[in-house]
Design a protein around this motif. Structure first.
Motif, PDB file in Angstrom:
ATOM      1  N   GLU A 226      43.018  39.056  33.578  1.00 14.49           N
ATOM      2  CA  GLU A 226      42.202  38.239  32.674  1.00 14.49           C
ATOM      3  C   GLU A 226      42.609  38.426  31.219  1.00 14.49           C
TER       4      GLU A 226
ATOM      5  N   THR B   9      42.190  40.046  38.595  1.00 14.02           N
ATOM      6  CA  THR B   9      40.808  39.780  38.980  1.00 14.02           C
ATOM      7  C   THR B   9      40.672  38.293  39.254  1.00 14.02           C
ATOM      8  N   VAL B  10      39.605  37.937  39.967  1.00 11.89           N
ATOM      9  CA  VAL B  10      39.354  36.526  40.253  1.00 11.89           C
ATOM     10  C   VAL B  10      38.671  35.886  39.051  1.00 11.89           C
TER      11      VAL B  10
ATOM     12  N   ARG C 203      39.558  28.678  41.307  1.00  9.94           N
ATOM     13  CA  ARG C 203      39.680  30.090  40.941  1.00  9.94           C
ATOM     14  C   ARG C 203      41.142  30.516  41.012  1.00  9.94           C
ATOM     15  N   ILE C 204      41.490  31.469  40.192  1.00  9.23           N
ATOM     16  CA  ILE C 204      42.823  32.061  40.259  1.00  9.23           C
ATOM     17  C   ILE C 204      42.675  33.579  40.237  1.00  9.23           C
ATOM     18  N   CYS C 205      43.688  34.243  40.729  1.00  9.52           N
ATOM     19  CA  CYS C 205      43.718  35.707  40.720  1.00  9.52           C
ATOM     20  C   CYS C 205      44.793  36.131  39.723  1.00  9.52           C
ATOM     21  N   THR C 206      44.380  36.694  38.583  1.00 10.71           N
ATOM     22  CA  THR C 206      45.318  37.026  37.514  1.00 10.71           C
ATOM     23  C   THR C 206      44.721  38.135  36.647  1.00 10.71           C
TER      24      THR C 206
ATOM     25  N   VAL D  20      37.113  32.335  37.548  1.00 10.63           N
ATOM     26  CA  VAL D  20      36.681  30.948  37.741  1.00 10.63           C
ATOM     27  C   VAL D  20      37.050  30.187  36.470  1.00 10.63           C
TER      28      VAL D  20
ATOM     29  N   GLN E 117      45.960  31.867  45.698  1.00 10.01           N
ATOM     30  CA  GLN E 117      44.717  31.820  44.936  1.00 10.01           C
ATOM     31  C   GLN E 117      43.525  31.579  45.845  1.00 10.01           C
ATOM     32  N   GLU E 118      42.344  31.828  45.292  1.00 12.32           N
ATOM     33  CA  GLU E 118      41.099  31.449  45.927  1.00 12.32           C
ATOM     34  C   GLU E 118      40.598  30.217  45.182  1.00 12.32           C
TER      35      GLU E 118
END
Length: 531
Positions: free
Chosen positions: A422, A381-382, A417-420, A384, A527-528
């Motif tokens: 959580e 999930t993204v 932001r990262i996509c990982t 912040v 990543q975003e």
């Protein structure tokens, strides 16, 4: 595309024609200066201007000044080319005809100078205009022959004039044919050169933008080509054009040397620095003797391998955990009963305490392994980072009953932001903070600092404590399982943290140069983020 090619070819042809006219203008300037200086200083040949000296003086001086002006016009490409060239050649014919007349006529031999003008006309001017220039030159020598016949010099010059006229027309036609052939060859050569230049630029652009790092080494081990990915992967940016690889990435240089020596399995995963990704190299030798090296970032492969490893570990531990825990519970329960029945015996109490302590330690190890085995496929999930980490730190401080000011969170990219996954990130950060709190010097200010930074191609999360850091002995086994300097530790915390990071496409590394710092690096291109 055809229209663009035609326009480009026509423009190139015009440029080539102006260059040729400028070259001929240089010849005109040299000829005019020679004719003027030779007459003014009375140099050989003596027949120059000997018939009509005043006429030669005036014409040669005027011709020299006009040659200077025409040189300027040609070099600056003033006017329409065909018109400019025709006017210049007509001026040449008139000036040279008067100079021939001042030298005594055709018998002076200066009529050959007109051949150069006619050749220039055939080479520079297309079609009938070149023949027109030859006709004017022929007319000038015929008029000179007629004048010699009228004043009665005693010898007819019509044969010489006719021969020169024929030479003029023949050379004009031949020069035009040769000029066309040369122009086509020149345009073809220039077009091929442009195509090669475009291809070279395209290749350079492709190589520089490739995700796979590319290095080219000469026979001395100097890097002659290094694309952008190689600079980023190995941290060798802002270096000279050529440099020795062993000075900056000695491990890769050693692997290439082993490959040249035909040793088995020369290439193994390596890191240029602790904070850089793990890389794997491949090499091939070029015909020139240089070595072409391809270097891949193994993050994606490591991520897949870690997921398979965790899945395999889960199947294994799930099948044996129950078998281990049952006898462990029996041992622990038996020791409790033994301690109760022999409560007054100090030696028995000491032994049962040892059994209980190690039973708890074994149970913790089994629980940690079971946590690893329960991991299923990651659910990215993204996240912040800044507000998420603030919430995690508040939770940790509340549970551990410590002051919030003892853990400082700083961010150079508040909206990064990262996509990982959580849940897995929570487990990793919690483990790192807990580890940092255990080794931090609580008596000093700011025992723990958490930083979020953007650097090069990565998003970094640093967990830094003010403790003494990892000892040199522990550094050798820092991320290996069942190695711990912490009393009561299982030695699986950092191992599990690195495994989970790799499963999410991130890197966990220890950076002693930044203090006691553990860094999680997420590749930026995956990543975003908003700076």
């Amino acid at each position: 595309m055809a229209g663009e090619y035609f326009t480009s070819s026509k423009s190139d042809q015009d440029q080539a024609s102006w260059r040729a006219l400028t070259l001929f203008s240089g010849y005109r300037l040299f000829l005019a200066a020679t004719l003027f200086v030779a007459f003014y200083l009375e140099l050989a040949p003596e027949f120059i201007g000997n018939k009509y000296p005043l006429l030669h003086h005036f014409v040669s001086l005027s011709y020299l000044m006009v040659a200077v002006l025409l040189m300027i016009f040609s070099s600056r490409h003033w006017g329409v080319f065909v018109t400019q060239c025709s006017i210049q050649l007509i001026i040449d014919i008139i000036a040279l005809a008067l100079i021939i007349h001042a030298a005594g006529g055709l018998q002076s031999g200066l009529g050959a100078l007109l051949v150069v003008v006619v050749v220039a006309g055939g080479a520079l001017i297309p079609g009938r205009l070149a023949v027109f220039i030859a006709a004017i030159a022929t007319l000038s020598v015929l008029l000179e022959a007629v004048y010699a016949e009228l004043i009665g010099l005693g010898q007819s010059h019509f044969a010489q004039a006719g021969m020169l006229g024929a030479i003029f027309f023949i050379t004009a036609v031949l020069a035009q044919l040769l000029s066309r052939t040369m122009q086509r060859s020149q345009l073809l050569a220039e077009q091929q050169a442009q195509d090669l230049n475009k291809l070279a630029n395209l290749n350079q652009h492709i190589i520089s933008r490739m995700q796979v790092a590319v290095l080219v080494l000469d026979e001395q081990g100097r890097v002659s080509l290094c694309n952008q990915s190689a600079s980023q992967f190995m941290g060798i940016e802002n270096l000279p054009t050529q440099f020795l690889l062993k000075q900056y990435v000695p491990e890769l240089a050693e692997q290439i040397w082993c490959w040249k020596q035909h040793l088995p399995d020369p290439f193994k995963p390596f890191q240029a620095r602790a904070d850089l990704p793990e890389l794997l190299a491949r090499a091939t030798e070029l015909d020139s003797g240089e070595v072409l090296v391809f270097i891949e970032n193994t993050t994606a492969m490591a991520q897949q391998a870690q997921q398979l490893k965790l899945a395999s570990l889960g199947r294994l531990t799930a099948s044996i955990a129950h078998e281990i825990r049952n006898p462990l519970s029996a041992i622990s329960h038996a020791s409790e009963l033994l301690a109760e029945s022999l409560n007054g015996d100090a030696s028995v109490s000491k032994l049962t305490e040892i059994i209980q302590r190690h039973s708890v330690r074994m149970d913790n190890i089994i629980e940690t392994i079971l946590e690893m085995s329960r991991r299923k496929n990651i659910d990215p999930t993204v996240v912040v980072l800044s507000p998420w980490l603030e919430k995690l730190v508040d939770e940790y401080c509340e549970i551990k009953h410590i002051f919030r000011r003892q853990i400082v969170l700083t961010s150079a990219a508040p909206l990064a932001r990262i996509c990982t996954d959580e849940e897995q990130l929570h487990q990793v950060i919690w483990n790192l903070i807990d580890n940092a709190w255990h080794y931090a010097d609580k008596a000093q200010e700011l025992p723990i600092e958490i930083r979020i930074t953007l650097q090069s191609e990565d998003i970094h999360i640093d967990v830094i404590d003010n403790g003494a850091g990892v000892s040199p002995q522990a550094m050798q086994h820092l991320f290996e399982p069942f190695h711990s300097e912490r009393t009561g530790g299982t030695g699986l915390g950092l191992y599990l943290a690195r495994e989970l990071c790799q499963a999410n496409g991130a890197r966990l590394s220890y950076l002693p140069e930044f203090g006691s710092c553990f860094r999680i690096s997420y590749p930026l291109q995956r990543q975003e983020f908003i700076q």
